[in-house]
Design a protein around this motif. Sequence first.
Motif, PDB file in Angstrom:
ATOM      1  N   GLY A   1       0.822  -1.205   0.000  1.00  0.00           N
ATOM      2  CA  GLY A   1       0.000   0.000   0.000  1.00  0.00           C
ATOM      3  C   GLY A   1       0.853   1.251   0.000  1.00  0.00           C
ATOM      4  N   TYR A   2       0.162   2.379  -0.006  1.00  0.00           N
ATOM      5  CA  TYR A   2       0.886   3.641   0.169  1.00  0.00           C
ATOM      6  C   TYR A   2      -0.022   4.702   0.773  1.00  0.00           C
ATOM      7  CZ  TYR A   2      -1.110   4.994  -4.409  1.00  0.00           C
ATOM      8  OH  TYR A   2      -1.947   5.280  -5.454  1.00  0.00           O
ATOM      9  N   PHE A   3       0.629   5.594   1.511  1.00  0.00           N
ATOM     10  CA  PHE A   3      -0.046   6.777   2.049  1.00  0.00           C
ATOM     11  C   PHE A   3       0.311   7.934   1.134  1.00  0.00           C
ATOM     12  CE2 PHE A   3       0.887   3.983   5.606  1.00  0.00           C
ATOM     13  CZ  PHE A   3      -0.312   3.947   6.274  1.00  0.00           C
ATOM     14  N   ILE A   4      -0.669   8.801   0.840  1.00  0.00           N
ATOM     15  CA  ILE A   4      -0.362  10.036   0.113  1.00  0.00           C
ATOM     16  C   ILE A   4      -0.601  11.197   1.043  1.00  0.00           C
ATOM     17  CG2 ILE A   4      -0.926  11.544  -1.809  1.00  0.00           C
ATOM     18  CD1 ILE A   4      -1.894   9.464  -3.365  1.00  0.00           C
ATOM     19  N   TYR A   5       0.394  12.071   1.137  1.00  0.00           N
ATOM     20  CA  TYR A   5       0.240  13.310   1.888  1.00  0.00           C
ATOM     21  C   TYR A   5      -0.001  14.401   0.857  1.00  0.00           C
ATOM     22  CZ  TYR A   5       2.792   9.993   4.733  1.00  0.00           C
ATOM     23  OH  TYR A   5       3.203   8.832   5.357  1.00  0.00           O
ATOM     24  N   GLY A   6      -1.264  14.742   0.642  1.00  0.00           N
ATOM     25  CA  GLY A   6      -1.630  15.725  -0.374  1.00  0.00           C
ATOM     26  C   GLY A   6      -2.764  16.571   0.171  1.00  0.00           C
ATOM     27  N   PRO A   7      -3.637  17.062  -0.722  1.00  0.00           N
ATOM     28  CA  PRO A   7      -4.793  17.810  -0.217  1.00  0.00           C
ATOM     29  C   PRO A   7      -5.531  16.991   0.845  1.00  0.00           C
ATOM     30  CG  PRO A   7      -4.703  17.901  -2.609  1.00  0.00           C
ATOM     31  CD  PRO A   7      -3.634  16.949  -2.183  1.00  0.00           C
ATOM     32  N   GLN A   8      -5.602  15.674   0.618  1.00  0.00           N
ATOM     33  CA  GLN A   8      -6.098  14.753   1.643  1.00  0.00           C
ATOM     34  C   GLN A   8      -4.974  13.778   1.948  1.00  0.00           C
ATOM     35  OE1 GLN A   8      -9.031  13.141  -0.914  1.00  0.00           O
ATOM     36  NE2 GLN A   8     -10.540  14.746  -0.483  1.00  0.00           N
ATOM     37  N   THR A   9      -4.964  13.264   3.176  1.00  0.00           N
ATOM     38  CA  THR A   9      -4.037  12.164   3.465  1.00  0.00           C
ATOM     39  C   THR A   9      -4.825  10.877   3.293  1.00  0.00           C
ATOM     40  OG1 THR A   9      -2.624  13.443   4.911  1.00  0.00           O
ATOM     41  CG2 THR A   9      -2.610  11.069   5.236  1.00  0.00           C
TER      42      THR A   9
ATOM     43  N   ARG B   1       0.041  13.677 -18.513  1.00  0.00           N
ATOM     44  CA  ARG B   1       0.296  14.202 -17.177  1.00  0.00           C
ATOM     45  C   ARG B   1       1.702  13.808 -16.773  1.00  0.00           C
ATOM     46  NH1 ARG B   1      -3.388  16.840 -17.813  1.00  0.00           N
ATOM     47  NH2 ARG B   1      -5.304  17.142 -16.614  1.00  0.00           N
ATOM     48  N   TRP B   2       2.391  14.641 -16.027  1.00  0.00           N
ATOM     49  CA  TRP B   2       3.628  14.222 -15.358  1.00  0.00           C
ATOM     50  C   TRP B   2       3.753  15.040 -14.073  1.00  0.00           C
ATOM     51  CZ3 TRP B   2       6.269  10.064 -15.095  1.00  0.00           C
ATOM     52  CH2 TRP B   2       7.481  10.048 -14.402  1.00  0.00           C
ATOM     53  N   ILE B   3       3.448  14.391 -12.969  1.00  0.00           N
ATOM     54  CA  ILE B   3       3.511  15.096 -11.686  1.00  0.00           C
ATOM     55  C   ILE B   3       4.919  14.974 -11.096  1.00  0.00           C
ATOM     56  CG2 ILE B   3       2.464  15.294  -9.383  1.00  0.00           C
ATOM     57  CD1 ILE B   3       0.023  13.769 -10.499  1.00  0.00           C
ATOM     58  N   GLY B   4       5.597  13.870 -11.458  1.00  0.00           N
ATOM     59  CA  GLY B   4       6.921  13.634 -10.860  1.00  0.00           C
ATOM     60  C   GLY B   4       6.805  13.107  -9.451  1.00  0.00           C
ATOM     61  N   SER B   5       5.661  12.479  -9.154  1.00  0.00           N
ATOM     62  CA  SER B   5       5.444  11.889  -7.829  1.00  0.00           C
ATOM     63  C   SER B   5       4.701  10.574  -8.050  1.00  0.00           C
ATOM     64  CB  SER B   5       4.613  12.843  -6.967  1.00  0.00           C
ATOM     65  OG  SER B   5       4.193  12.188  -5.801  1.00  0.00           O
ATOM     66  N   LEU B   6       5.405   9.479  -7.815  1.00  0.00           N
ATOM     67  CA  LEU B   6       4.854   8.163  -8.140  1.00  0.00           C
ATOM     68  C   LEU B   6       3.506   7.908  -7.460  1.00  0.00           C
ATOM     69  CD1 LEU B   6       5.282   5.344  -9.419  1.00  0.00           C
ATOM     70  CD2 LEU B   6       6.630   4.736  -7.404  1.00  0.00           C
ATOM     71  N   VAL B   7       3.412   8.287  -6.194  1.00  0.00           N
ATOM     72  CA  VAL B   7       2.162   7.990  -5.469  1.00  0.00           C
ATOM     73  C   VAL B   7       0.975   8.752  -6.068  1.00  0.00           C
ATOM     74  CG1 VAL B   7       3.214   7.309  -3.268  1.00  0.00           C
ATOM     75  CG2 VAL B   7       2.736   9.724  -3.689  1.00  0.00           C
ATOM     76  N   ALA B   8       1.222   9.986  -6.484  1.00  0.00           N
ATOM     77  CA  ALA B   8       0.130  10.783  -7.056  1.00  0.00           C
ATOM     78  C   ALA B   8      -0.253  10.245  -8.439  1.00  0.00           C
ATOM     79  CB  ALA B   8       0.539  12.250  -7.138  1.00  0.00           C
ATOM     80  N   GLU B   9       0.747   9.837  -9.219  1.00  0.00           N
ATOM     81  CA  GLU B   9       0.453   9.280 -10.552  1.00  0.00           C
ATOM     82  C   GLU B   9      -0.347   7.977 -10.392  1.00  0.00           C
ATOM     83  OE1 GLU B   9       1.775  11.034 -13.168  1.00  0.00           O
ATOM     84  OE2 GLU B   9       3.742  11.785 -12.542  1.00  0.00           O
ATOM     85  N   ALA B  10       0.064   7.154  -9.442  1.00  0.00           N
ATOM     86  CA  ALA B  10      -0.631   5.873  -9.246  1.00  0.00           C
ATOM     87  C   ALA B  10      -2.071   6.116  -8.795  1.00  0.00           C
ATOM     88  CB  ALA B  10       0.112   5.027  -8.217  1.00  0.00           C
ATOM     89  N   TYR B  11      -2.261   7.127  -7.978  1.00  0.00           N
ATOM     90  CA  TYR B  11      -3.618   7.419  -7.495  1.00  0.00           C
ATOM     91  C   TYR B  11      -4.519   7.829  -8.674  1.00  0.00           C
ATOM     92  CZ  TYR B  11      -7.144   8.598  -4.022  1.00  0.00           C
ATOM     93  OH  TYR B  11      -8.283   8.602  -3.246  1.00  0.00           O
ATOM     94  N   ARG B  12      -3.964   8.671  -9.563  1.00  0.00           N
ATOM     95  CA  ARG B  12      -4.760   9.096 -10.721  1.00  0.00           C
ATOM     96  C   ARG B  12      -5.128   7.881 -11.577  1.00  0.00           C
ATOM     97  NH1 ARG B  12      -1.168  11.830 -13.116  1.00  0.00           N
ATOM     98  NH2 ARG B  12      -0.659  10.108 -14.519  1.00  0.00           N
ATOM     99  N   ILE B  13      -4.184   6.972 -11.751  1.00  0.00           N
ATOM    100  CA  ILE B  13      -4.472   5.778 -12.553  1.00  0.00           C
ATOM    101  C   ILE B  13      -5.573   4.946 -11.885  1.00  0.00           C
ATOM    102  CG2 ILE B  13      -3.499   3.552 -13.260  1.00  0.00           C
ATOM    103  CD1 ILE B  13      -0.915   5.128 -13.948  1.00  0.00           C
ATOM    104  N   LEU B  14      -5.521   4.835 -10.569  1.00  0.00           N
ATOM    105  CA  LEU B  14      -6.584   4.075  -9.881  1.00  0.00           C
ATOM    106  C   LEU B  14      -7.939   4.740 -10.070  1.00  0.00           C
ATOM    107  CD1 LEU B  14      -4.712   3.232  -6.557  1.00  0.00           C
ATOM    108  CD2 LEU B  14      -5.441   1.590  -8.293  1.00  0.00           C
TER     109      LEU B  14
END
Length: 345
Positions: free
Chosen positions: A151-159, A233-246
């Motif tokens: 799994g992964y945690f994302i620290y973004g607008p939401q955690t 898209r290219w955010i340069g942040s693997l967790v954010a890219e993976a979240y968008r794909i999900l």
Amino acid sequence: MDHSLSLDAYLDGATLSLEQGSSVATVISDLAHAADELSELIAAGPLYGIDGHSTGMNSGGDQQIDLDVEANGRMCAALRKSSVAAIVSEETELPEIVDSDAELCVAIDPLDGSANLANNISIGTIFSIRRRSRDALSTFFEPGTTQLAAGYFIYGPQTTLVLALDRSVDIFILDRRTRNFVLIRRGVRIPSDTPEFAINMSNQRHWNAAVNAYIDDCLLGTSSEHGEDFNMRWIGSLVAEAYRILMRGGVFLYPADARRNYHEGRLRLLYEAHPMALIMEWAGGAASTGRDRILDLSARMPHQRVPLIMGSVRAVRDLTLLHQRIQPLYESSTAPLFARRGLFL
Ligand code: FBP
């Protein structure tokens, strides 16, 4: 959906039928507590004395900042508390043996994409949980298919926590009022074909022929083999890219390329590609190097790098076909690269 199921209540149910289920639940719960604290630290940043200053290089040769060190300390402390057998962390050169008789081993990237912090872009913690095999260290050299959960945690607008457990991918959000992670989405499914790609285009001149062919085709839009316009898209942040794909599908590529030190790509197998591949596959997507399924690979070294192509099944399949058909041609002849017609046939 009723948003009242806490992570701990969910784990009680979801790990019931799993071997080593209660140890898995303890590890995830302890990581979630550490992620809650880390998310507060990230949000406050300089107010809590975290200003992103460099602390040198980690063992893999990547720049390390104060928050990498802090995240590593907190996540590894959580894992020691859970009493895992061994830890491989991106920030530590050698695997750490905690309790060699314990049931589980964990590979972790405590803070992926930390360079993004300076730009207030989402970053994350990625983890992979395995059953200890005969001895703790050899566990990490088994294929990705042996992962029990990831799994992964994302620290973004939401955690948020994205969790692959018991063949399902479920998403939790940190409720800051109660400091609990709460289930918001169960059984995520990645659309099988979404016209969107993510790649660092600045490296185009270094890519292999198969990756170039795929991206060239995407850029042709409706006149291409795909027959549709693509978004990028290219955010340069693997967790954010993976979240968008999900959430909406598409494909992410960090391929091997001709730059020095990029011949096996950039991302690490044990704590980036393996856990992401498990998440992708359990959500109905796919993950490959272009030649091999990521989950079939075994690491030769703790910090081994690997090319990563992940996301919607159609895109990963097309890229795999191109690696089979175009790349060998390119490698073995001086003939024109390929004919554009029938790229994926
Ligand atoms: P770290 O492991 O050093 O944190 O880097 C990983 C990462 O930031 C990924 O999250 C991202 O996909 C990639 O590097 C971006 O790399 P680049 O800057 O080469 O595009």
